[in-house]
Design an enzyme around this catalytic site. Structure first.
Site, short mmCIF file in Angstrom:
data_model
loop_
_atom_site.label_atom_id
_atom_site.label_comp_id
_atom_site.label_asym_id
_atom_site.label_seq_id
_atom_site.Cartn_x
_atom_site.Cartn_y
_atom_site.Cartn_z
N VAL A 84 -22.84 -18.32 -15.93
CA VAL A 84 -23.16 -17.93 -17.30
C VAL A 84 -21.93 -18.15 -18.20
CG1 VAL A 84 -23.95 -16.05 -18.79
CG2 VAL A 84 -24.92 -16.29 -16.51
N GLY A 85 -20.74 -17.98 -17.64
CA GLY A 85 -19.50 -18.24 -18.40
C GLY A 85 -19.50 -19.66 -18.97
N GLU B 209 -13.94 -13.48 -18.63
CA GLU B 209 -13.53 -12.62 -17.49
C GLU B 209 -14.57 -12.85 -16.40
OE1 GLU B 209 -10.96 -10.48 -17.11
OE2 GLU B 209 -10.09 -10.64 -19.11
N GLY C 107 -18.61 -11.75 -16.81
CA GLY C 107 -19.78 -12.04 -15.99
C GLY C 107 -19.52 -13.15 -15.01
N CYS D 147 -15.52 -6.70 -9.27
CA CYS D 147 -15.01 -8.08 -9.38
C CYS D 147 -13.68 -8.26 -8.67
CB CYS D 147 -14.89 -8.47 -10.84
SG CYS D 147 -13.88 -7.33 -11.78
P1 NAD Z 1 -24.00 -12.43 -15.48
O1 NAD Z 1 -23.17 -13.63 -15.81
O2 NAD Z 1 -25.32 -12.63 -14.84
O3 NAD Z 1 -24.30 -11.58 -16.82
C1 NAD Z 1 -23.27 -11.17 -17.71
C2 NAD Z 1 -23.86 -11.00 -19.10
O4 NAD Z 1 -24.36 -12.25 -19.57
C3 NAD Z 1 -25.00 -10.00 -19.20
O5 NAD Z 1 -24.81 -9.21 -20.35
C4 NAD Z 1 -26.24 -10.87 -19.34
O6 NAD Z 1 -27.22 -10.29 -20.14
C5 NAD Z 1 -25.70 -12.13 -20.00
N1 NAD Z 1 -26.40 -13.35 -19.56
C6 NAD Z 1 -26.99 -13.58 -18.34
N2 NAD Z 1 -27.49 -14.84 -18.31
C7 NAD Z 1 -27.22 -15.40 -19.50
C8 NAD Z 1 -27.47 -16.69 -20.08
N3 NAD Z 1 -28.11 -17.63 -19.40
N4 NAD Z 1 -27.03 -16.93 -21.33
C9 NAD Z 1 -26.36 -15.98 -22.02
N5 NAD Z 1 -26.11 -14.75 -21.54
C10 NAD Z 1 -26.52 -14.45 -20.31
O7 NAD Z 1 -23.02 -11.51 -14.63
P2 NAD Z 1 -23.35 -10.14 -13.93
O8 NAD Z 1 -24.30 -10.41 -12.81
O9 NAD Z 1 -23.69 -9.11 -14.94
O10 NAD Z 1 -21.89 -9.75 -13.33
C11 NAD Z 1 -21.45 -10.18 -12.09
C12 NAD Z 1 -20.33 -11.19 -12.22
O11 NAD Z 1 -19.37 -10.76 -13.16
C13 NAD Z 1 -19.56 -11.35 -10.91
O12 NAD Z 1 -19.29 -12.71 -10.72
C14 NAD Z 1 -18.28 -10.58 -11.14
O13 NAD Z 1 -17.19 -10.99 -10.37
C15 NAD Z 1 -18.06 -10.83 -12.59
N6 NAD Z 1 -17.23 -9.78 -13.17
C16 NAD Z 1 -16.00 -10.09 -13.63
C17 NAD Z 1 -15.20 -9.09 -14.16
C18 NAD Z 1 -13.84 -9.39 -14.70
O14 NAD Z 1 -13.27 -8.48 -15.28
N7 NAD Z 1 -13.30 -10.58 -14.54
C19 NAD Z 1 -15.66 -7.77 -14.21
C20 NAD Z 1 -16.92 -7.51 -13.72
C21 NAD Z 1 -17.71 -8.50 -13.21
#
Ligand code: NAD
Length: 462
Positions: free
Chosen positions: A194-195, A212, A190, A246
């Site tokens: 959030v990471g 990731e 993500g 991503c």
């Molecule tokens: P996000 O961080 O908003 O959400 C990812 C997950 O985290 C979801 O399942 C969501 O329910 C959960 N989440 C959201 N907020 C949270 C919180 N405050 N506490 C705990 N969990 C929470 O990311 P997104 O919008 O789903 O994805 C987009 C991002 O992911 C982009 O930055 C993209 O580059 C990255 N991404 C990376 C890869 C990779 O392989 N490195 C692959 C796909 C996407």
């Protein structure tokens, strides 16, 4: 993991893991085969879900989701026995007689949190690795791809061993509640923001994790390549999934001598792939939701697009768009675009291009189009990124033998193929010794001739 009344499934998973069922080769194999059956038998339902989430075509779903996952399962099935084999090591004379080896052991209960942009792939590719390594797993798909989340919850419950693998659906609150629990490993895909939260939740229980994340992936186009081919490949990689990838090229750095040729070839490629009006193309998906649609509209405002630029709020449609004359200081260059807007920036010297990409803080991918092996070598050596692909894009993530992951701002840890098996297991060392001989020199008191003798043995035979 303590039993929590919010998640009774976790207690069941713990019992299964403690009984040792998931460690057996036969269990791992059967679950991988069951996952493959899910992907084959439910292919239509999966394609429908992705269409409902993104208007993604069946063909693109096969290429970027189910097709890749089936290949990953086949690869894991072929390699599993050799991955599971313990590694014998030679034992120095001083510790003889003895035998030593290390094996790869499953962590236990792992939590997989997926992002929405490849909602099946980003949950199931880590799950394949987690199963191969012998873990129980909780999968938390993204709430933003709700149709795919539903298919996963229903399908995995039906096909996989429910006492070892479960899907927990939900959004931010549910994920936060899950993160209160103690898992043995967390695999998060993500955003960087959030990471950080996931990492601090993991720190509370000292849980190891993989992040990731995303970032701005640059694509350099030097003057000595076939510009038509470079343009076609860039357009394909950028506008696949409407730019919500991503590892999509976030922006292009092009040598000033070939800028015009690249721009017109890219415009030509957009028409070839999606027609004069991509809104009507069955191969061009939509933006996932209103928030992301408005975020992209805001990024676009203030630009006079060189190509594209049309948006439609009814459908969350953003046309494949090329932006010319962008500088590295522009607002659009400050964060990951994650949509179908492609800024093109010119450079005069490859050093300028390298200087530009250093500002991007360790992207997930770096792309270079160049026919000069010296330039290729220099760009790879003088840059940092999770992966590199030269003269093409995206495929570095499709090859099961290449680890896939980020560095710095784009995350840490890797998966796919053996790298995934390693990520979801830890190395456990085992040493077997004989009770004899049992020389006095190893025991205290160490003074006098005994220590002199011990010192010699340690120095020469270690
Ligand atoms: P996000 O961080 O908003 O959400 C990812 C997950 O985290 C979801 O399942 C969501 O329910 C959960 N989440 C959201 N907020 C949270 C919180 N405050 N506490 C705990 N969990 C929470 O990311 P997104 O919008 O789903 O994805 C987009 C991002 O992911 C982009 O930055 C993209 O580059 C990255 N991404 C990376 C890869 C990779 O392989 N490195 C692959 C796909 C996407």
């Amino acid at each position: 993991m303590q039993k929590n009344q919010d998640f009774p499934e976790l207690g069941v998973l713990r019992q299964t893991f403690d009984r040792g069922i998931t460690r057996h080769f036969s269990w791992r194999r059967s679950q991988l085969l069951a996952l493959e059956a899910f992907l084959i038998e439910r292919e239509e339902a999966i394609a429908e879900a992705l269409y409902d989430d993104f208007r993604k075509s069946q063909e693109e779903t096969f290429l970027t989701e189910t097709g890749y996952l089936r290949g990953e399962i086949r690869f894991a099935l072929k390699q599993l026995k050799s991955w599971m084999k313990p590694h014998r090591v030679s034992i120095p004379l001083i510790y003889q007689p003895g035998k030593g080896y290390f094996s790869r052991e499953p962590y236990g209960i792992v939590l997989i949190i997926g992002a929405w942009n490849y909602p099946l792939n980003l949950c199931l590719a880590p799950l394949i690795s987690a199963i191969a390594a012998g873990n129980c797993a909780v999968v938390k798909p993204s709430e933003h791809a709700r149709h795919t989340s539903k298919v996963l919850a229903e399908g995995l419950g039906r096909y996989l061993d429910q006492s070892a693998i479960c899907v927990i659906e939900g959004g931010v609150e549910e994920t936060k509640a899950l993160l209160e629990e103690r898992f043995d490993y967390i695999f998060f895909t993500g955003s960087q923001a959030v990471g950080r939260e996931v990492m601090s939740a993991a720190a509370r229980h000292l849980t190891p994790l993989t992040l990731e994340l995303g970032g701005k992936c640059p694509c350099i186009v030097d003057a000595d390549v076939d510009i038509r081919v470079a343009a076609r490949r860039i357009v394909w990689a950028k506008f696949l999934n409407a730019g919500q990838t991503c590892i999509a090229p976030d922006y292009v750095l092009v040598h000033k001598d070939v800028e015009n040729e690249l721009l017109s070839c890219m415009r030509g490629a957009i028409i070839d792939f999606y027609g004069d009006d991509p809104l009507l193309s069955p191969d061009y998906p939509r933006i996932i939701n209103e928030n992301h649609f408005h975020r992209l509209e805001n990024l676009l405002s203030g630009f006079l697009p060189w190509s594209g630029g049309r948006t439609d709020p009814q459908e969350y449609y953003v046309a494949p768009t090329i932006l010319q004359g962008v500088t590295l200081e522009a607002e659009i260059m400050k964060s990951e675009i994650f949509g179908p807007l492609l800024p093109v920036i010119i450079y005069e010297d490859i050093d300028d291009a390298l200087e530009g990409i250093h500002r991007g803080r360790n992207p997930l991918a770096l792309y270079l189009f160049s026919s000069d092996p010296g330039v290729q070598e220099r760009v790879v050596r003088q840059s940092r990124s999770g992966g590199v692909c030269i003269n093409d894009l995206l495929f570095q993530a499709s090859i099961h033998r290449l680890p896939f992951g980020g560095i710095g701002g784009s995350g840490f840890g890797a998966y796919h193929g053996r790298a995934g098996f390693n990520t979801f297991s830890f190395q456990r060392s085992v040493l077997k010794r004989s009770l004899y001989p049992d020389p006095d020199q190893r025991y205290p008191p160490y003074r006098g001739w005994k220590f002199a003798c011990l010192r010699r043995i340690v120095t020469f035979f270690h």
